[in-house]
Design an enzyme around this catalytic site. Structure first.
Site: not given
Length: 175
Positions: A6-10, A82, A20, A84, A60
């Site tokens: 999973r991507h890093g934290e937003t 992700e 989403g 929707d 990305r």
């Protein structure tokens, strides 16, 4: 073998909001998580040979940290975007309506997708990766997508499915 992360934290992750399709960038913590993930991937016993990521910025940028560390190119694949969540993007993930709506596999979120829609779009990519015996893939994507991928490899009852959660930059392995 297939690695998925999973991507890093937003900011929205930190605030407990549904991301989403919203294109949210990584926080400073998320960038640090991506760097730690890159270190971990660089030291895998079975090294990756290909990196594929979601088109969203948060995935990305996470993939880019890994690609730089292991000196591999990245490929974007729209099928890794992700789920929707439609009208629920930006709303609290604990919202009762959202929690109720996510229990329905076949029903699309208002102006979004259903779990079955996402399953249909991701399974061809999984098959392609698994059939390619010459490469070891790292897929950089999103929590709901990883939940669905996990169910592809490990069928489970509904309550277990919805409780499945992957931390930011957690590395999951599938054979």
């Amino acid at each position: 073998m297939l690695y998925i992360t999973r991507h890093g934290e937003t900011t929205w992750n930190a605030q407990g909001l549904v991301c989403g399709h919203a294109d949210i960038e990584l926080t400073e913590k998320g960038k640090q998580q991506a760097e730690k993930l890159a270190e971990k991937v660089a030291n895998l016993e079975i090294p990756i040979t290909k990196i594929i990521h979601s088109p969203l910025q948060r995935a990305r940028d996470t993939a880019q940290a890994v690609a730089k560390k292991v000196n591999l190119p990245m490929t974007v694949d729209e099928r890794l975007i992700e789920m929707d969540f439609g009208d629920y993007d930006g709303r609290p993930s604990e919202d009762e309506d959202f929690q109720r709506a996510r229990q329905n596999f076949a029903v699309r979120f208002p102006n979004g997708e259903s779990v079955l829609d996402v399953y249909a779009r991701i399974t061809p990519l999984l098959k392609e990766c698994l059939e390619d015996e010459d490469n070891v893939y790292l897929l950089v994507c999103h929590n709901a997508l990883i939940r669905i991928i996990n169910a592809y490899f490990h069928p489970m009852p509904n309550d277990t499915f919805f409780d499945f959660f992957v931390e930011n930059t957690e590395l999951v392995t599938f054979d």
